[in-house]
Write an enzyme that holds these catalytic residues in place. Structure first.
Site, PDB file in Angstrom:
ATOM      1  N   GLU A   1      -6.190   4.389   4.392  1.00  0.00           N
ATOM      2  CA  GLU A   1      -5.395   5.615   3.956  1.00  0.00           C
ATOM      3  C   GLU A   1      -6.307   6.178   3.106  1.00  0.00           C
ATOM      4  O   GLU A   1      -7.313   5.876   2.454  1.00  0.00           O
ATOM      5  CB  GLU A   1      -4.248   5.022   3.164  1.00  0.00           C
ATOM      6  CG  GLU A   1      -3.024   4.366   4.157  1.00  0.00           C
ATOM      7  CD  GLU A   1      -2.057   4.038   3.049  1.00  0.00           C
ATOM      8  OE1 GLU A   1      -1.753   4.502   2.160  1.00  0.00           O
ATOM      9  OE2 GLU A   1      -1.265   3.069   3.738  1.00  0.00           O
TER      10      GLU A   1
ATOM     11  N   CYS B   1      -8.867  10.695  -2.731  1.00  0.00           N
ATOM     12  CA  CYS B   1      -8.637   9.080  -3.100  1.00  0.00           C
ATOM     13  C   CYS B   1      -8.943   8.361  -1.850  1.00  0.00           C
ATOM     14  O   CYS B   1      -8.283   8.680  -0.792  1.00  0.00           O
ATOM     15  CB  CYS B   1      -7.253   8.788  -3.784  1.00  0.00           C
ATOM     16  SG  CYS B   1      -6.957   6.968  -3.949  1.00  0.00           S
TER      17      CYS B   1
ATOM     18  N   CYS C   1      -7.294  -6.342   1.618  1.00  0.00           N
ATOM     19  CA  CYS C   1      -7.709  -6.562   0.425  1.00  0.00           C
ATOM     20  C   CYS C   1      -7.457  -8.113  -0.018  1.00  0.00           C
ATOM     21  O   CYS C   1      -6.419  -8.526   0.579  1.00  0.00           O
ATOM     22  CB  CYS C   1      -7.044  -5.646  -0.686  1.00  0.00           C
ATOM     23  SG  CYS C   1      -7.421  -6.212  -2.486  1.00  0.00           S
TER      24      CYS C   1
ATOM     25  N   CYS D   1      -2.855  -9.106  -5.597  1.00  0.00           N
ATOM     26  CA  CYS D   1      -1.862  -8.701  -6.744  1.00  0.00           C
ATOM     27  C   CYS D   1      -0.433  -8.299  -6.331  1.00  0.00           C
ATOM     28  O   CYS D   1      -0.206  -8.011  -5.276  1.00  0.00           O
ATOM     29  CB  CYS D   1      -2.416  -7.216  -7.186  1.00  0.00           C
ATOM     30  SG  CYS D   1      -3.947  -7.305  -7.921  1.00  0.00           S
TER      31      CYS D   1
ATOM     32  N   CYS E   1       1.419  -4.915  -5.207  1.00  0.00           N
ATOM     33  CA  CYS E   1       0.573  -4.136  -4.167  1.00  0.00           C
ATOM     34  C   CYS E   1       0.764  -4.402  -2.765  1.00  0.00           C
ATOM     35  O   CYS E   1       0.828  -5.531  -2.458  1.00  0.00           O
ATOM     36  CB  CYS E   1      -0.888  -4.262  -4.724  1.00  0.00           C
ATOM     37  SG  CYS E   1      -1.921  -3.255  -3.717  1.00  0.00           S
TER      38      CYS E   1
ATOM     39  N   GLY F   1      -8.114  -1.722  -1.059  1.00  0.00           N
ATOM     40  CA  GLY F   1      -9.310  -2.539  -1.186  1.00  0.00           C
ATOM     41  C   GLY F   1      -9.721  -2.660  -2.538  1.00  0.00           C
ATOM     42  O   GLY F   1      -9.488  -1.827  -3.363  1.00  0.00           O
ATOM     43  N   GLU F   2     -10.603  -3.545  -2.782  1.00  0.00           N
ATOM     44  CA  GLU F   2     -11.243  -3.429  -4.106  1.00  0.00           C
ATOM     45  C   GLU F   2     -12.902  -3.096  -3.993  1.00  0.00           C
ATOM     46  O   GLU F   2     -13.370  -3.743  -3.234  1.00  0.00           O
ATOM     47  CB  GLU F   2     -11.212  -5.097  -4.623  1.00  0.00           C
ATOM     48  CG  GLU F   2     -12.056  -5.502  -5.684  1.00  0.00           C
ATOM     49  CD  GLU F   2     -12.029  -4.435  -6.956  1.00  0.00           C
ATOM     50  OE1 GLU F   2     -10.703  -4.238  -7.398  1.00  0.00           O
ATOM     51  OE2 GLU F   2     -12.909  -4.210  -7.332  1.00  0.00           O
TER      52      GLU F   2
ATOM     53  N   LEU G   1      -5.471  -3.020 -15.646  1.00  0.00           N
ATOM     54  CA  LEU G   1      -5.301  -4.114 -16.714  1.00  0.00           C
ATOM     55  C   LEU G   1      -3.830  -4.706 -16.566  1.00  0.00           C
ATOM     56  O   LEU G   1      -3.447  -6.072 -16.171  1.00  0.00           O
ATOM     57  CB  LEU G   1      -5.245  -3.407 -18.074  1.00  0.00           C
ATOM     58  CG  LEU G   1      -5.255  -4.555 -19.219  1.00  0.00           C
ATOM     59  CD1 LEU G   1      -6.393  -5.574 -18.984  1.00  0.00           C
ATOM     60  CD2 LEU G   1      -5.597  -3.615 -20.350  1.00  0.00           C
TER      61      LEU G   1
ATOM     62  N   CYS H   1       0.785   3.064  -2.072  1.00  0.00           N
ATOM     63  CA  CYS H   1      -0.815   2.869  -1.602  1.00  0.00           C
ATOM     64  C   CYS H   1      -0.725   1.274  -0.442  1.00  0.00           C
ATOM     65  O   CYS H   1      -0.198   0.442  -0.930  1.00  0.00           O
ATOM     66  CB  CYS H   1      -1.763   2.648  -2.502  1.00  0.00           C
ATOM     67  SG  CYS H   1      -3.278   2.239  -1.873  1.00  0.00           S
TER      68      CYS H   1
HETATM   69  N1  SAH Z   1      -8.682  -2.741  -6.131  1.00  0.00           N
HETATM   70  C1  SAH Z   1      -8.765  -1.680  -6.998  1.00  0.00           C
HETATM   71  C2  SAH Z   1      -8.449  -0.183  -6.451  1.00  0.00           C
HETATM   72  C3  SAH Z   1      -7.276  -0.168  -5.805  1.00  0.00           C
HETATM   73  S1  SAH Z   1      -5.696  -0.119  -6.434  1.00  0.00           S
HETATM   74  C4  SAH Z   1      -7.793  -1.745  -8.518  1.00  0.00           C
HETATM   75  O1  SAH Z   1      -7.084  -2.988  -8.573  1.00  0.00           O
HETATM   76  O2  SAH Z   1      -8.082  -1.071  -9.439  1.00  0.00           O
HETATM   77  C5  SAH Z   1      -5.341   1.327  -7.115  1.00  0.00           C
HETATM   78  C6  SAH Z   1      -4.592   1.232  -8.424  1.00  0.00           C
HETATM   79  O3  SAH Z   1      -2.971   1.282  -7.942  1.00  0.00           O
HETATM   80  C7  SAH Z   1      -4.779  -0.060  -9.125  1.00  0.00           C
HETATM   81  O4  SAH Z   1      -4.574   0.133 -10.692  1.00  0.00           O
HETATM   82  C8  SAH Z   1      -3.701  -0.977  -8.638  1.00  0.00           C
HETATM   83  O5  SAH Z   1      -3.354  -1.830  -9.578  1.00  0.00           O
HETATM   84  C9  SAH Z   1      -2.660   0.142  -8.596  1.00  0.00           C
HETATM   85  N2  SAH Z   1      -1.432  -0.339  -7.713  1.00  0.00           N
HETATM   86  C10 SAH Z   1      -1.344  -1.151  -6.841  1.00  0.00           C
HETATM   87  N3  SAH Z   1      -0.014  -1.239  -6.084  1.00  0.00           N
HETATM   88  C11 SAH Z   1       0.648  -0.315  -7.180  1.00  0.00           C
HETATM   89  C12 SAH Z   1       2.197   0.043  -6.996  1.00  0.00           C
HETATM   90  N4  SAH Z   1       3.060  -0.712  -6.023  1.00  0.00           N
HETATM   91  N5  SAH Z   1       2.469   0.721  -7.974  1.00  0.00           N
HETATM   92  C13 SAH Z   1       1.579   1.137  -8.839  1.00  0.00           C
HETATM   93  N6  SAH Z   1       0.486   1.061  -8.687  1.00  0.00           N
HETATM   94  C14 SAH Z   1      -0.224   0.088  -7.976  1.00  0.00           C
END
Ligand code: SAH
Length: 357
Positions: A92, A105, A112, A116, A119, A159-160, A215, A333
Site C-alpha cells: 500500500e 507514504c 512485517c 505489534c 497493527c 513493513g519495518e 514508542l 495501514c
Molecule cells: N514499522 C515501522 C513503520 C510502519 S508502521 C514502525 O513501527 O514505526 C507506521 C506507524 O503506524 C507506526 O508508528 C505504527 O506503530 C503505527 N500503527 C500501526 N498500526 C496502527 C494502528 N492500527 N493505528 C495507529 N497507528 C498504527
C-alpha cells in the site's frame, strides 16, 4: 534478469560496460530514462538504438509496480493505492496533499515480522522484503497516476524499514541522486519500531532524514505487551540511542504514540512519558489508534486524547495530535492489502515470517 531500477548509477555503469559491452554514456542515458523520465519499458527509451533496446529487454527488467486499486477521499484528496508487484504480492501507499506540497507514504516490506499487537500489517507475518527498484516503483507509479511530483516522502507504510535497511538505503541513494529525482534527504521521514542496530547505522551515515520512533508506551512492561520488539531492545537502551542520534545528527526525533483505550492513554502514562522524554529535543505525535478488525484494541475517546495531550503540554513536552487525513477511506495501514490483494501472497522461504523477540 537484472532489475535495472535497483542499480545506483555506478553499478548500472558497471553493468552496461561489462555485461552489455556498451560505452559508459549509455548508462547515463538509461539512468535518466529510469529515474528522471521514469518510463516503464525499454521501448520508451527512444534515444537508444532499437537493437540495443531489444537486447536490454532480453537481459534486464524494470521492476513492475502497478496500481490495482485506488481509494480517494472526498474530504481532502488523500488517495490510498493498492500496488501490485511482479510476483503477485501487493503493498500500500498513501498520497496526501499538504500546503507545502504532496507527500507519499510507502511500504518497505510485503507484510512485517515485528508483531505489534495493534497493527494490521503484521497479521500474516513477513512475506518478503521490497527491492530498491520496487521501492522506487511505488514512488514513480503514484507520481504517474497523479501527474505530480512529491515534495516529501514517508517510510511509514507496511513493513519495518530498518528490517530491510540495505535496500532502503540503496533506494534513497537513487531517489535523492543528482541524476535522479533529486529529493532532499531532509524531506524524508523514516519510522521504526526501534531496531537499535539500524538506528545506529542510520546515525553513522548522517543522512539528514527525520527519524520517527514508534514508542506507544513509556514503560517496558506495557510496551513489551503491545510491541514484542521491546523485549530485545528495551526502552532504556532505545532512549540512549535516540539521545545519541540527536547529538550526532542534530535532527530532532519524532515519537509516535498511538492512543489505545485503557492501555496507554491515562494521565499517569502521560506523566511517565514526560519523565522519560524530559530534556530531549523531540516531538510527540499522538495518534488515536485505528481499530483493526482482527485485534481487540479500541481507540481512545476524544476526551482521553485531549487530556493526554494537555498533560504532556503542561509538563513541557512538545506534542500534537495527528490531523487525520482521508478519514472516509481510513482503512488502517495493512488492511487494504489483506482485504483486497488479488492473487495469493507469494512468500520468500529464506526469511523467517515472525521474529522471536
Ligand atoms: N514499522 C515501522 C513503520 C510502519 S508502521 C514502525 O513501527 O514505526 C507506521 C506507524 O503506524 C507506526 O508508528 C505504527 O506503530 C503505527 N500503527 C500501526 N498500526 C496502527 C494502528 N492500527 N493505528 C495507529 N497507528 C498504527
Amino acid at each position: 534478469m537484472t532489475d535495472l531500477l535497483s542499480l545506483p548509477l555506478p553499478e548500472l555503469t558497471r553493468w552496461v560496460t561489462q555485461e552489455l559491452g556498451e560505452p559508459k554514456y549509455r548508462a547515463k542515458q538509461i539512468y535518466s530514462w529510469l529515474h528522471k523520465k521514469q518510463v516503464r519499458t525499454f521501448g520508451e527509451m527512444t534515444d537508444l538504438p532499437a537493437p540495443l533496446r531489444e537486447r536490454l529487454a532480453g537481459m534486464a527488467e524494470i521492476a513492475p509496480v502497478e496500481t490495482r486499486l485506488r481509494l480517494e477521499s472526498r474530504l481532502d484528496g488523500t488517495k490510498k493505492y493498492l500496488l501490485g508487484l511482479g510476483d503477485g504480492n501487493c503493498v500500500e501507499a498513501v498520497w496526501m496533499e499538504y500546503h507545502h506540497g504532496p507527500s507519499l507514504c510507502i511500504s518497505t516490506q510485503v507484510g512485517c515480522r515485528m508483531g505489534c499487537k495493534f497493527c494490521a500489517s503484521t497479521l500474516g507475518g513477513l512475506v518478503r522484503d521490497l527491492t530498491p527498484g520496487e521501492l522506487l516503483g511505488e514512488v514513480y507509479e503514484v507520481q504517474r497516476q497523479t501527474g505530480k511530483v512529491i515534495s516529501s516522502l514517508v517510510l511509514m507504510g507496511i513493513g519495518e524499514p530498518l528490517d530491510n535497511l540495505q535496500n532502503v538505503l540503496t533506494f534513497l541513494d537513487i531517489l535523492c541522486s543528482e541524476e535522479g529525482q533529486r529529493l532532499g534527504y531532509r524531506h524524508v521521514s523514516l519510522s521504526t519500531c526501534g531496531l537499535i542496530p539500524g538506528i545506529r547505522e542510520l546515525m553513522d551515515k548522517k543522512l539528514g532524514l527525520t527519524l520517527s520512533v514508534s514508542l506507544h508506551a513509556p514503560e517496558d512492561e506495557a510496551r513489551s505487551a503491545i510491541m514484542p520488539v521491546n523485549r530485545q531492545y528495551p526502552i532504556g537502551e532505545l532512549m540512549e540511542v535516540c539521545r545519541e542520534y540527536f547529538a550526532v545528527t542534530g535532527r530532532r526525533i519524532s515519537y509516535e504514540y498511538a492512543l489505545i483505550d485503557g492501555v496507554n492513554d491515562t494521565p499517569q502514562k502521560a506523566e511517565a512519558l514526560a519523565r522519560l522524554l524530559r530534556g530531549q529535543n523531540c516531538h510527540v505525535n499522538l495518534i488515536p489508534v485505528n481499530p483493526v478488525k482482527e485485534r481487540e484494541t479500541k481507540r481512545s475517546s476524544r476526551g482521553a486524547v485531549e487530556r493526554f495531550a494537555r498533560r504532556l503540554g503542561e509538563l513541557g513536552i512538545n506534542a500534537t495530535v495527528r490531523r487525520e487525513l482521508g478519514s472516509d477511506i481510513a482503512a488502517a495501514c495493512g488492511q487494504l492489502r489483506r482485504q483486497g490483494a488479488p492473487g495469493a501472497a507469494v512468500p520468500n522461504e529464506d526469511i523467517p515470517r515472525q521474529t522471536s523477540f
